[in-house]
Design a protein around this motif. Structure first.
Motif, mmCIF file in Angstrom:
data_model
loop_
_atom_site.group_PDB
_atom_site.id
_atom_site.type_symbol
_atom_site.label_atom_id
_atom_site.label_comp_id
_atom_site.label_asym_id
_atom_site.label_seq_id
_atom_site.Cartn_x
_atom_site.Cartn_y
_atom_site.Cartn_z
ATOM 1 N N LEU A 5 0.820 -1.217 0.000
ATOM 2 C CA LEU A 5 0.000 0.000 0.000
ATOM 3 C C LEU A 5 0.849 1.261 0.000
ATOM 4 O O LEU A 5 0.473 2.271 -0.615
ATOM 5 C CB LEU A 5 -0.938 0.000 1.208
ATOM 6 C CG LEU A 5 -2.140 -0.937 1.149
ATOM 7 C CD1 LEU A 5 -2.910 -0.900 2.454
ATOM 8 C CD2 LEU A 5 -3.064 -0.567 -0.019
ATOM 9 N N MET A 6 1.996 1.233 0.689
ATOM 10 C CA MET A 6 2.801 2.450 0.822
ATOM 11 C C MET A 6 3.732 2.695 -0.364
ATOM 12 O O MET A 6 4.068 3.837 -0.663
ATOM 13 C CB MET A 6 3.621 2.395 2.118
ATOM 14 C CG MET A 6 2.783 2.374 3.380
ATOM 15 S SD MET A 6 1.646 3.787 3.450
ATOM 16 C CE MET A 6 0.512 3.226 4.736
ATOM 17 N N ALA A 7 4.165 1.641 -1.046
ATOM 18 C CA ALA A 7 5.116 1.801 -2.154
ATOM 19 C C ALA A 7 4.589 2.716 -3.273
ATOM 20 O O ALA A 7 5.350 3.553 -3.793
ATOM 21 C CB ALA A 7 5.490 0.431 -2.715
ATOM 22 N N PRO A 8 3.299 2.610 -3.681
ATOM 23 C CA PRO A 8 2.813 3.504 -4.748
ATOM 24 C C PRO A 8 2.917 4.987 -4.403
ATOM 25 O O PRO A 8 3.053 5.816 -5.313
ATOM 26 C CB PRO A 8 1.344 3.084 -4.906
ATOM 27 C CG PRO A 8 1.292 1.681 -4.427
ATOM 28 C CD PRO A 8 2.282 1.609 -3.311
ATOM 29 N N LEU A 9 2.845 5.343 -3.121
ATOM 30 C CA LEU A 9 2.970 6.753 -2.740
ATOM 31 C C LEU A 9 4.325 7.301 -3.173
ATOM 32 O O LEU A 9 4.431 8.409 -3.709
ATOM 33 C CB LEU A 9 2.798 6.906 -1.228
ATOM 34 C CG LEU A 9 1.444 6.526 -0.641
ATOM 35 C CD1 LEU A 9 1.456 6.689 0.873
ATOM 36 C CD2 LEU A 9 0.333 7.376 -1.252
ATOM 37 N N ALA A 10 5.387 6.502 -2.946
ATOM 38 C CA ALA A 10 6.731 6.925 -3.333
ATOM 39 C C ALA A 10 6.875 6.942 -4.858
ATOM 40 O O ALA A 10 7.501 7.852 -5.423
ATOM 41 C CB ALA A 10 7.769 5.994 -2.712
ATOM 42 N N ILE A 11 6.285 5.951 -5.539
ATOM 43 C CA ILE A 11 6.392 5.875 -7.002
ATOM 44 C C ILE A 11 5.727 7.089 -7.655
ATOM 45 O O ILE A 11 6.273 7.699 -8.586
ATOM 46 C CB ILE A 11 5.766 4.565 -7.519
ATOM 47 C CG1 ILE A 11 6.589 3.367 -7.034
ATOM 48 C CG2 ILE A 11 5.670 4.565 -9.041
ATOM 49 C CD1 ILE A 11 5.929 2.026 -7.255
ATOM 50 N N LEU A 12 4.554 7.470 -7.155
ATOM 51 C CA LEU A 12 3.855 8.633 -7.711
ATOM 52 C C LEU A 12 4.634 9.926 -7.457
ATOM 53 O O LEU A 12 4.721 10.787 -8.338
ATOM 54 C CB LEU A 12 2.451 8.743 -7.109
ATOM 55 C CG LEU A 12 1.398 7.775 -7.647
ATOM 56 C CD1 LEU A 12 0.096 7.934 -6.888
ATOM 57 C CD2 LEU A 12 1.167 7.996 -9.137
ATOM 58 N N LEU A 13 5.183 10.073 -6.261
ATOM 59 C CA LEU A 13 5.968 11.273 -5.953
ATOM 60 C C LEU A 13 7.201 11.368 -6.845
ATOM 61 O O LEU A 13 7.639 12.460 -7.205
ATOM 62 C CB LEU A 13 6.390 11.261 -4.481
ATOM 63 C CG LEU A 13 5.302 11.612 -3.465
ATOM 64 C CD1 LEU A 13 5.785 11.322 -2.046
ATOM 65 C CD2 LEU A 13 4.902 13.085 -3.583
ATOM 66 N N LYS A 14 7.752 10.224 -7.201
ATOM 67 C CA LYS A 14 8.956 10.183 -8.033
ATOM 68 C C LYS A 14 8.689 10.692 -9.446
ATOM 69 O O LYS A 14 9.597 11.161 -10.135
ATOM 70 C CB LYS A 14 9.458 8.737 -8.081
ATOM 71 C CG LYS A 14 10.796 8.527 -8.744
ATOM 72 C CD LYS A 14 11.929 8.764 -7.795
ATOM 73 C CE LYS A 14 13.253 8.333 -8.455
ATOM 74 N NZ LYS A 14 14.412 8.715 -7.663
ATOM 75 N N GLN A 15 7.435 10.618 -9.904
ATOM 76 C CA GLN A 15 7.101 11.005 -11.279
ATOM 77 C C GLN A 15 6.863 12.498 -11.447
ATOM 78 O O GLN A 15 6.769 12.988 -12.573
ATOM 79 C CB GLN A 15 5.833 10.252 -11.741
ATOM 80 C CG GLN A 15 5.860 8.751 -11.548
ATOM 81 C CD GLN A 15 7.061 8.094 -12.176
ATOM 82 O OE1 GLN A 15 7.395 8.361 -13.323
ATOM 83 N NE2 GLN A 15 7.734 7.228 -11.414
ATOM 84 N N LEU A 16 6.753 13.250 -10.349
ATOM 85 C CA LEU A 16 6.345 14.650 -10.428
ATOM 86 C C LEU A 16 7.534 15.599 -10.549
ATOM 87 O O LEU A 16 8.626 15.308 -10.063
ATOM 88 C CB LEU A 16 5.526 15.012 -9.182
ATOM 89 C CG LEU A 16 4.193 14.262 -9.021
ATOM 90 C CD1 LEU A 16 3.603 14.534 -7.644
ATOM 91 C CD2 LEU A 16 3.212 14.675 -10.104
ATOM 92 N N PRO A 17 7.327 16.768 -11.208
ATOM 93 C CA PRO A 17 8.379 17.792 -11.250
ATOM 94 C C PRO A 17 8.395 18.583 -9.933
ATOM 95 O O PRO A 17 7.345 18.754 -9.293
ATOM 96 C CB PRO A 17 7.937 18.687 -12.405
ATOM 97 C CG PRO A 17 6.450 18.542 -12.442
ATOM 98 C CD PRO A 17 6.138 17.142 -12.000
ATOM 99 N N TYR A 18 9.570 19.086 -9.554
ATOM 100 C CA TYR A 18 9.701 19.753 -8.259
ATOM 101 C C TYR A 18 10.229 21.176 -8.406
ATOM 102 O O TYR A 18 11.010 21.483 -9.308
ATOM 103 C CB TYR A 18 10.607 18.931 -7.329
ATOM 104 C CG TYR A 18 9.894 17.699 -6.834
ATOM 105 C CD1 TYR A 18 9.219 17.687 -5.623
ATOM 106 C CD2 TYR A 18 9.832 16.557 -7.630
ATOM 107 C CE1 TYR A 18 8.518 16.577 -5.199
ATOM 108 C CE2 TYR A 18 9.138 15.436 -7.213
ATOM 109 C CZ TYR A 18 8.482 15.450 -6.004
ATOM 110 O OH TYR A 18 7.779 14.346 -5.601
#
Length: 316
Positions: free
Chosen positions: A157-170
């Motif tokens: 459940l927690m792994a997708p949170l990190a994967i989605l954050l990794k795809q975003l520009p900062y």
């Protein structure tokens, strides 16, 4: 665009925040924080060692308690490097990938802790409702299966949170409001729409902490109904007394969590120090108090820990 984003993430650093307004006192504040870490890690490790070493503690209740101790050591070890790094060395910088890893560990172990508390409430219900078949229902393979299921559920459940954050520009603003990385903090950093992250985060909270707490309440309603059906007053008191430690553990875990949620919604403009203290209570207090609660209230655990020390003295 994806390659450029990955390149920017490789260079991105996140800056953590200590205790707002008390930066000058970080050296002194490190003493109580380090003491809490020592108590949490040593206390929970002693419980794990006692359960492993004493065959008399190889019962469902104590095996679940050992699982709870594992999750609390995990939460403590996950936050310790950055918290003590800030208090001792003012080391506020952490690379983005390291921050994501810490976030996954903190949230996964917190989710596991909630799941184990639910499993422990089921354990208490079975022990009171059907004591004659208690060990037949909660066999070792079934307990290990429950533990593995809780672990896999939390990580998946927690792994997708990190994967989605990794795809975003900062953006350039990359300062977090705590001395550790939390999802609620990290979704404030991207220069893009984070609605999907927020919805997924809320769904995970409801599917884990929300559902777990509801099922714990249902378990105790069934326990109370069963206890009221016991004829003797002494029998009712004895049955309820076996639940006291678990009830305390549930309150110690969920009350600070509810307090943090209320603070984020009802007191958004409160001092940053208040938000920091509430989050710290939620993460640091349960691992410190639970070993104390179970050691004080559970005689076999006290005896198991005492046996560990007596065996060590004999070896010396």
């Amino acid at each position: 665009m994806g390659a450029e984003n990955n390149k920017s993430l490789d260079l991105l650093s996140v800056f953590l925040t200590g205790i707002p307004g008390l930066e000058v006192q970080h050296g002194w504040l490190s003493i109580p924080f380090f003491t809490m870490y020592v108590v949490a890690i040593v206390g929970n490790s002693l419980i794990m060692a006692a359960v492993q070493a004493d065959p008399a503690l190889h019962e469902p209740m104590y095996l679940f308690l050992s699982m709870l101790a594992v999750t609390e050591v995990g939460v403590s070890v996950s936050t310790l490097p950055t918290v003590m790094g800030i208090l001792w060395f003012d080391a506020r910088r952490i690379d983005f990938d390291g921050c994501l890893v810490q976030m996954v560990f903190i949230h996964s172990f917190s989710c596991m802790e909630s799941g184990v508390l639910l499993a422990m409430s089921y354990d208490r219900f079975v022990a009171i409702y059907n004591p004659l078949r208690y060990t037949a229902i909660l066999t070792l393979p079934r307990i290990m299966g429950m533990g593995l299921g809780i672990t896999l559920k939390s990580v998946i459940l927690m792994a997708p949170l990190a994967i989605l954050l990794k795809q975003l520009p900062y953006c350039h603003t990359n300062v977090l409001s705590h001395s550790y990385c939390l999802h609620s903090d990290l979704i404030q950093l991207p220069c893009a729409d984070t609605k999907l992250n927020s919805i997924l985060g809320l769904a995970i909270v409801l599917a884990t902490f929300g559902l777990d707490s509801l099922l714990i309440v249902v378990s105790y309603i069934l326990i109370l109904y069963t206890v009221l059906g016991i004829a003797s007053g002494e029998g009712r008191w004895k049955a309820l007394n076996t639940c006291v430690s678990h009830i305390c553990a549930v309150l110690v875990y969920y009350v600070p969590m509810i307090g943090v949620s209320v603070m984020h919604r009802a007191a958004k403009h409160a001092s940053p120090l208040v938000h920091t203290l509430m989050s710290s209570i939620y993460l640091f207090v349960p691992p410190v108090l639970n070993p104390i609660i179970y050691s004080v209230k559970t005689k076999p655990i006290r005896q198991g820990i005492a046996t560990l020390f007596s065996c060590r003295r004999e070896l010396l």
